[in-house]
Design a protein around this motif. Structure first.
Motif, PDB file in Angstrom:
ATOM      1  N   MET A 157       0.881  10.256 -11.678  1.00  0.00           N
ATOM      2  CA  MET A 157       1.963   9.545 -12.234  1.00  0.00           C
ATOM      3  C   MET A 157       3.040   8.981 -11.188  1.00  0.00           C
ATOM      4  O   MET A 157       3.653   7.573 -11.570  1.00  0.00           O
ATOM      5  N   TRP A 158       3.406   9.550 -10.309  1.00  0.00           N
ATOM      6  CA  TRP A 158       4.362   9.450  -9.098  1.00  0.00           C
ATOM      7  C   TRP A 158       3.650   8.165  -8.430  1.00  0.00           C
ATOM      8  O   TRP A 158       4.218   6.954  -8.023  1.00  0.00           O
ATOM      9  N   MET A 159       2.345   7.909  -8.261  1.00  0.00           N
ATOM     10  CA  MET A 159       1.597   6.684  -7.519  1.00  0.00           C
ATOM     11  C   MET A 159       1.627   5.683  -8.419  1.00  0.00           C
ATOM     12  O   MET A 159       1.857   4.437  -8.022  1.00  0.00           O
ATOM     13  N   ILE A 160       1.558   5.780  -9.584  1.00  0.00           N
ATOM     14  CA  ILE A 160       1.474   4.824 -10.733  1.00  0.00           C
ATOM     15  C   ILE A 160       2.824   4.257 -10.610  1.00  0.00           C
ATOM     16  O   ILE A 160       3.238   2.874 -10.516  1.00  0.00           O
ATOM     17  N   ALA A 161       3.864   5.027 -10.733  1.00  0.00           N
ATOM     18  CA  ALA A 161       5.384   4.438 -10.855  1.00  0.00           C
ATOM     19  C   ALA A 161       5.692   3.911  -9.314  1.00  0.00           C
ATOM     20  O   ALA A 161       6.657   3.219  -9.276  1.00  0.00           O
ATOM     21  N   SER A 162       5.044   4.328  -8.402  1.00  0.00           N
ATOM     22  CA  SER A 162       5.388   3.695  -7.178  1.00  0.00           C
ATOM     23  C   SER A 162       4.484   2.160  -6.901  1.00  0.00           C
ATOM     24  O   SER A 162       4.808   1.503  -5.696  1.00  0.00           O
ATOM     25  N   GLY A 163       3.918   1.812  -7.971  1.00  0.00           N
ATOM     26  CA  GLY A 163       3.261   0.663  -7.637  1.00  0.00           C
ATOM     27  C   GLY A 163       1.656   0.562  -7.554  1.00  0.00           C
ATOM     28  O   GLY A 163       1.271  -0.481  -7.163  1.00  0.00           O
ATOM     29  N   LYS A 164       1.126   1.719  -7.207  1.00  0.00           N
ATOM     30  CA  LYS A 164      -0.336   2.031  -7.103  1.00  0.00           C
ATOM     31  C   LYS A 164      -1.245   1.528  -7.894  1.00  0.00           C
ATOM     32  O   LYS A 164      -0.729   1.836  -9.019  1.00  0.00           O
ATOM     33  N   THR A 165      -2.401   0.862  -7.580  1.00  0.00           N
ATOM     34  CA  THR A 165      -3.178   0.586  -8.618  1.00  0.00           C
ATOM     35  C   THR A 165      -4.269   1.700  -8.795  1.00  0.00           C
ATOM     36  O   THR A 165      -4.408   2.540  -8.073  1.00  0.00           O
ATOM     37  N   VAL A 166      -5.245   1.564  -9.983  1.00  0.00           N
ATOM     38  CA  VAL A 166      -6.239   2.504 -10.289  1.00  0.00           C
ATOM     39  C   VAL A 166      -6.841   2.798  -9.164  1.00  0.00           C
ATOM     40  O   VAL A 166      -7.418   3.868  -8.821  1.00  0.00           O
ATOM     41  N   GLY A 167      -7.384   1.596  -8.538  1.00  0.00           N
ATOM     42  CA  GLY A 167      -8.379   1.546  -7.297  1.00  0.00           C
ATOM     43  C   GLY A 167      -7.622   2.339  -6.088  1.00  0.00           C
ATOM     44  O   GLY A 167      -8.242   2.929  -5.362  1.00  0.00           O
ATOM     45  N   ASP A 168      -6.391   2.108  -5.786  1.00  0.00           N
ATOM     46  CA  ASP A 168      -5.520   2.639  -4.821  1.00  0.00           C
ATOM     47  C   ASP A 168      -5.771   4.200  -5.027  1.00  0.00           C
ATOM     48  O   ASP A 168      -5.909   4.837  -4.131  1.00  0.00           O
ATOM     49  N   ILE A 169      -5.511   4.672  -5.994  1.00  0.00           N
ATOM     50  CA  ILE A 169      -5.439   6.005  -6.466  1.00  0.00           C
ATOM     51  C   ILE A 169      -6.854   6.752  -6.422  1.00  0.00           C
ATOM     52  O   ILE A 169      -7.024   7.768  -5.834  1.00  0.00           O
ATOM     53  N   ALA A 170      -7.754   5.957  -7.089  1.00  0.00           N
ATOM     54  CA  ALA A 170      -9.057   6.544  -7.087  1.00  0.00           C
ATOM     55  C   ALA A 170      -9.363   6.738  -5.590  1.00  0.00           C
ATOM     56  O   ALA A 170     -10.126   7.945  -5.232  1.00  0.00           O
ATOM     57  N   THR A 179     -11.993   8.053 -13.951  1.00  0.00           N
ATOM     58  CA  THR A 179     -11.303   9.394 -14.136  1.00  0.00           C
ATOM     59  C   THR A 179      -9.863   9.102 -13.933  1.00  0.00           C
ATOM     60  O   THR A 179      -8.988   9.590 -14.768  1.00  0.00           O
ATOM     61  N   VAL A 180      -9.363   8.275 -13.223  1.00  0.00           N
ATOM     62  CA  VAL A 180      -8.112   7.956 -12.853  1.00  0.00           C
ATOM     63  C   VAL A 180      -7.274   7.153 -14.110  1.00  0.00           C
ATOM     64  O   VAL A 180      -6.232   7.786 -14.670  1.00  0.00           O
ATOM     65  N   SER A 181      -8.163   6.299 -14.830  1.00  0.00           N
ATOM     66  CA  SER A 181      -7.894   5.898 -16.285  1.00  0.00           C
ATOM     67  C   SER A 181      -7.496   6.739 -17.176  1.00  0.00           C
ATOM     68  O   SER A 181      -6.637   6.673 -18.018  1.00  0.00           O
ATOM     69  N   THR A 182      -8.207   7.708 -17.082  1.00  0.00           N
ATOM     70  CA  THR A 182      -8.129   8.770 -18.056  1.00  0.00           C
ATOM     71  C   THR A 182      -7.080   9.670 -17.753  1.00  0.00           C
ATOM     72  O   THR A 182      -6.406   9.950 -18.776  1.00  0.00           O
ATOM     73  N   TYR A 183      -6.612   9.932 -16.596  1.00  0.00           N
ATOM     74  CA  TYR A 183      -5.444  10.635 -16.214  1.00  0.00           C
ATOM     75  C   TYR A 183      -4.309   9.754 -16.715  1.00  0.00           C
ATOM     76  O   TYR A 183      -3.211  10.346 -17.218  1.00  0.00           O
TER      77      TYR A 183
END
Length: 210
Positions: A157-170, A179-183
């Motif tokens: 949640m923090w990473m999405i809110a900080s502007g990170k993409t699904v690819g970045d988080i993965a 899996t990230v999209s499911t989260y």
């Protein structure tokens, strides 16, 4: 007594700076360095240490997940978190997971040295601000919706809110994009939000991101 310290951070400059700082203390010796969570686990199996200084956010296993595993495998060894994340947002979660203390990377060197010595003696190191947050938790009362998130959900949640993409988080957590999209879907549902824009507004409103 000589205290053996393990340093874990994915930035070589940070590790080098910590080594130089601790070298000035006659009772502290750096016995190992790790750049990710798995290296911390591997080094901990092969080398004894008295205190681990661990960055909250490293590639792969990190943060709450790493703290919990270290506490499970090596319950007698204290973990001191040194993080870029503000303590008023993340320290309580780290302490609940078993960390012996939490400091930000803006902390004074003397404060870090004091914290190392204190947790090595079996104590806890918390700043007054963190102590106040812990007291508020003990007092009970209604908690914001994001407190219902799991530790991994909170990180994502923090990473999405900080502007990170699904690819970045993965890539950061060694997960698949699916899996990230499911989260993400689960987080939005728990927070009763519809999309990333609403998630960002929620995070700003609750002072979870700068």
């Amino acid at each position: 007594m000589q205290l053996r310290v393990l340093i874990a951070d994915d930035h070589p400059v940070v590790r080098q700076g910590l080594k130089q700082m601790l070298a000035a203390e006659s009772d502290l010796t750096v016995v190992g360095e790790a750049k990710n969570g798995q290296e911390v686990i591997d080094l901990s199996r092969d080398h004894a240490w008295d205190v681990a200084i661990v960055d909250y956010n490293m590639p792969g296993k990190a943060g709450i997940e790493l703290i919990k595993e270290l506490r499970q495998r090596f319950p007698e060894r204290p973990v001191l978190v040194l993080s870029m994340y503000p303590e008023d947002r993340y320290a309580v979660r780290a302490l609940r997971a078993g960390a012996a203390g939490y400091l930000t990377k803006e902390s004074a060197p003397e404060e870090l040295v004091t914290a190392i010595r204190k947790v090595a003696r079996g104590g806890r190191f918390v700043t007054p601000a963190v102590g106040e947050r812990l007291a508020q938790e003990l007092a009970g009362g209604d908690k914001p919706s994001h407190e219902k998130l799991s530790d991994r959900e909170f990180q994502i949640m923090w990473m999405i809110a900080s502007g990170k993409t699904v690819g970045d988080i993965a890539q950061q957590f060694f997960l698949s994009p699916n899996t990230v999209s499911t989260y993400r879907t689960r987080i939005l549902r728990k927070l009763n939000l519809k999309n990333n824009a609403e998630l960002m507004r929620y995070a700003i409103l609750h002072d979870l991101v700068d």
